[in-house]
Design a protein around this motif. Structure first.
Motif, mmCIF file in Angstrom:
data_model
loop_
_atom_site.group_PDB
_atom_site.id
_atom_site.type_symbol
_atom_site.label_atom_id
_atom_site.label_comp_id
_atom_site.label_asym_id
_atom_site.label_seq_id
_atom_site.Cartn_x
_atom_site.Cartn_y
_atom_site.Cartn_z
ATOM 1 N N ARG A 221 10.138 -4.948 5.839
ATOM 2 C CA ARG A 221 11.430 -4.693 5.195
ATOM 3 C C ARG A 221 11.299 -4.172 3.759
ATOM 4 N NH1 ARG A 221 12.702 -9.561 8.318
ATOM 5 N NH2 ARG A 221 14.071 -8.921 10.005
ATOM 6 N N GLN A 222 10.213 -3.467 3.509
ATOM 7 C CA GLN A 222 10.001 -2.814 2.224
ATOM 8 C C GLN A 222 10.136 -1.317 2.437
ATOM 9 O OE1 GLN A 222 8.962 -4.044 -0.977
ATOM 10 N NE2 GLN A 222 9.697 -5.940 -0.079
ATOM 11 N N PHE A 223 10.697 -0.630 1.474
ATOM 12 C CA PHE A 223 10.652 0.821 1.504
ATOM 13 C C PHE A 223 9.310 1.243 0.932
ATOM 14 C CE2 PHE A 223 15.241 0.314 1.786
ATOM 15 C CZ PHE A 223 15.538 1.239 2.775
ATOM 16 N N ALA A 224 8.615 2.097 1.662
ATOM 17 C CA ALA A 224 7.347 2.627 1.171
ATOM 18 C C ALA A 224 7.633 3.551 -0.008
ATOM 19 C CB ALA A 224 6.641 3.385 2.288
ATOM 20 N N PRO A 225 6.692 3.665 -0.944
ATOM 21 C CA PRO A 225 6.917 4.560 -2.072
ATOM 22 C C PRO A 225 7.114 5.993 -1.592
ATOM 23 C CG PRO A 225 4.644 3.749 -2.055
ATOM 24 C CD PRO A 225 5.374 3.044 -0.973
ATOM 25 N N GLY A 226 8.063 6.682 -2.188
ATOM 26 C CA GLY A 226 8.358 8.056 -1.808
ATOM 27 C C GLY A 226 8.165 8.986 -2.986
ATOM 28 N N GLY A 227 7.459 10.035 -2.768
ATOM 29 C CA GLY A 227 7.254 11.033 -3.816
ATOM 30 C C GLY A 227 6.024 10.738 -4.663
ATOM 31 N N LEU A 228 5.503 11.774 -5.255
ATOM 32 C CA LEU A 228 4.285 11.655 -6.051
ATOM 33 C C LEU A 228 4.479 10.795 -7.295
ATOM 34 C CD1 LEU A 228 2.946 15.305 -5.754
ATOM 35 C CD2 LEU A 228 2.266 13.281 -4.446
ATOM 36 N N ALA A 229 5.621 10.928 -7.940
ATOM 37 C CA ALA A 229 5.870 10.124 -9.149
ATOM 38 C C ALA A 229 5.851 8.636 -8.819
ATOM 39 C CB ALA A 229 7.191 10.519 -9.794
ATOM 40 N N ALA A 230 6.477 8.254 -7.706
ATOM 41 C CA ALA A 230 6.484 6.840 -7.305
ATOM 42 C C ALA A 230 5.073 6.374 -6.975
ATOM 43 C CB ALA A 230 7.405 6.641 -6.107
ATOM 44 N N MET A 231 4.304 7.209 -6.306
ATOM 45 C CA MET A 231 2.921 6.851 -5.973
ATOM 46 C C MET A 231 2.101 6.618 -7.244
ATOM 47 S SD MET A 231 2.552 6.869 -2.636
ATOM 48 C CE MET A 231 3.263 7.581 -1.167
ATOM 49 N N LEU A 232 2.213 7.551 -8.182
ATOM 50 C CA LEU A 232 1.427 7.440 -9.408
ATOM 51 C C LEU A 232 1.869 6.266 -10.279
ATOM 52 C CD1 LEU A 232 1.018 11.207 -10.281
ATOM 53 C CD2 LEU A 232 -0.745 9.627 -9.449
ATOM 54 N N GLN A 233 3.140 5.934 -10.228
ATOM 55 C CA GLN A 233 3.635 4.797 -11.000
ATOM 56 C C GLN A 233 3.056 3.483 -10.463
ATOM 57 O OE1 GLN A 233 7.900 4.424 -11.098
ATOM 58 N NE2 GLN A 233 7.838 3.057 -12.858
ATOM 59 N N LEU A 234 2.906 3.376 -9.157
ATOM 60 C CA LEU A 234 2.397 2.153 -8.540
ATOM 61 C C LEU A 234 0.868 2.078 -8.498
ATOM 62 C CD1 LEU A 234 4.745 1.821 -5.423
ATOM 63 C CD2 LEU A 234 4.652 0.277 -7.393
ATOM 64 N N ALA A 235 0.214 3.210 -8.401
ATOM 65 C CA ALA A 235 -1.227 3.249 -8.145
ATOM 66 C C ALA A 235 -2.047 2.638 -9.273
ATOM 67 C CB ALA A 235 -1.670 4.692 -7.918
ATOM 68 N N THR A 236 -3.147 2.018 -8.880
ATOM 69 C CA THR A 236 -4.120 1.534 -9.854
ATOM 70 C C THR A 236 -5.278 2.517 -9.994
ATOM 71 O OG1 THR A 236 -5.341 0.231 -8.216
ATOM 72 C CG2 THR A 236 -3.536 -0.873 -9.370
ATOM 73 N N LEU A 237 -5.494 3.366 -8.977
ATOM 74 C CA LEU A 237 -6.502 4.417 -9.087
ATOM 75 C C LEU A 237 -5.965 5.517 -9.989
ATOM 76 C CD1 LEU A 237 -7.892 4.951 -5.461
ATOM 77 C CD2 LEU A 237 -8.864 3.579 -7.307
ATOM 78 N N GLU A 238 -6.855 6.143 -10.712
ATOM 79 C CA GLU A 238 -6.477 7.217 -11.638
ATOM 80 C C GLU A 238 -6.641 8.574 -10.967
ATOM 81 O OE1 GLU A 238 -5.458 6.882 -14.926
ATOM 82 O OE2 GLU A 238 -5.429 4.706 -14.613
ATOM 83 N N GLU A 239 -5.757 9.485 -11.313
ATOM 84 C CA GLU A 239 -5.947 10.880 -10.911
ATOM 85 C C GLU A 239 -7.180 11.413 -11.632
ATOM 86 O OE1 GLU A 239 -2.293 13.569 -10.090
ATOM 87 O OE2 GLU A 239 -1.995 12.562 -12.000
ATOM 88 N N ALA A 240 -7.758 12.472 -11.099
ATOM 89 C CA ALA A 240 -8.930 13.057 -11.744
ATOM 90 C C ALA A 240 -9.005 14.538 -11.435
ATOM 91 C CB ALA A 240 -10.193 12.363 -11.251
ATOM 92 N N ASP A 241 -9.689 15.247 -12.321
ATOM 93 C CA ASP A 241 -9.991 16.654 -12.074
ATOM 94 C C ASP A 241 -11.135 16.680 -11.064
ATOM 95 O OD1 ASP A 241 -10.609 19.324 -12.074
ATOM 96 O OD2 ASP A 241 -11.230 19.396 -14.172
ATOM 97 N N CYS A 242 -10.923 17.288 -9.946
ATOM 98 C CA CYS A 242 -11.938 17.306 -8.896
ATOM 99 C C CYS A 242 -12.691 18.623 -8.836
ATOM 100 C CB CYS A 242 -11.307 16.957 -7.554
ATOM 101 S SG CYS A 242 -10.713 15.260 -7.510
ATOM 102 N N ALA A 243 -12.490 19.487 -9.816
ATOM 103 C CA ALA A 243 -13.284 20.710 -9.916
ATOM 104 C C ALA A 243 -14.556 20.343 -10.676
ATOM 105 C CB ALA A 243 -12.506 21.802 -10.636
ATOM 106 N N VAL A 244 -15.418 19.599 -9.996
ATOM 107 C CA VAL A 244 -16.609 19.019 -10.607
ATOM 108 C C VAL A 244 -17.813 19.272 -9.714
ATOM 109 C CG1 VAL A 244 -15.309 17.213 -11.818
ATOM 110 C CG2 VAL A 244 -16.171 16.768 -9.513
ATOM 111 N N PRO A 245 -19.013 19.085 -10.259
ATOM 112 C CA PRO A 245 -20.208 19.187 -9.412
ATOM 113 C C PRO A 245 -20.171 18.134 -8.297
ATOM 114 C CG PRO A 245 -20.806 19.217 -11.736
ATOM 115 C CD PRO A 245 -19.351 18.866 -11.662
#
Length: 144
Positions: free
Chosen positions: A63-87
């Motif tokens: 009975r929970q609404f799952a997070p919707g949209g990227l902003a909601a995901m990023l607000q809840l997430a504990t993992l950090e976004e990262a630049d993946c153009a890496v070796p």
């Protein structure tokens, strides 16, 4: 079980962030072992896409609404976004670390679900522990 459902939404957001990072590494990482990384990231982001859907459906069952949209995901997430153009080696370290964190997060949440007598969520999370531990091991195998 609303506590488990709320905590599950954080795990969903982290899964989505990991999905996006894995796919971005698939597209953008460069260097040695590129082809092996390309294949492994594709397998993993495909698995993560299916997993996030199943996790969100479990949240709805609680009975929970799952997070919707990227902003909601990023607000809840504990993992950090990262630049993946890496070796490729840097990408492998990042994805190994993130998958290790996800296994630990799933373990903590599985314990919480078990304490709440929520066997279905517990079992889903135990399966996620195995997936993330294997993914972390696969990424560590790419490191010198």
């Amino acid at each position: 079980m609303s506590g488990v459902g709320s905590a599950l939404n954080i795990f969903i957001a982290d899964t989505y962030v990991l999905l996006a990072k894995t796919q971005a590494c698939h597209w953008n990482a460069t260097g040695a072992n590129f082809y092996a990384m390309h294949l492994l990231t594709e397998a993993q982001y495909t698995e993560l896409f299916a997993a996030v859907d199943n996790l969100a459906e479990r949240a709805r069952a609680l009975r929970q609404f799952a997070p919707g949209g990227l902003a909601a995901m990023l607000q809840l997430a504990t993992l950090e976004e990262a630049d993946c153009a890496v070796p490729t080696e840097q990408a492998a370290r990042m994805l190994a670390s993130d998958n290790t964190a996800m296994a630990e997060h799933a373990r903590d949440l599985a314990d919480e679900a078990d304490d709440a007598d929520d066997t279905a969520t517990h079992d889903m999370l135990v399966a996620r522990i195995a997936v993330h531990e294997k993914a972390a091991w696969l990424w560590r195998s790419h490191l010198a």
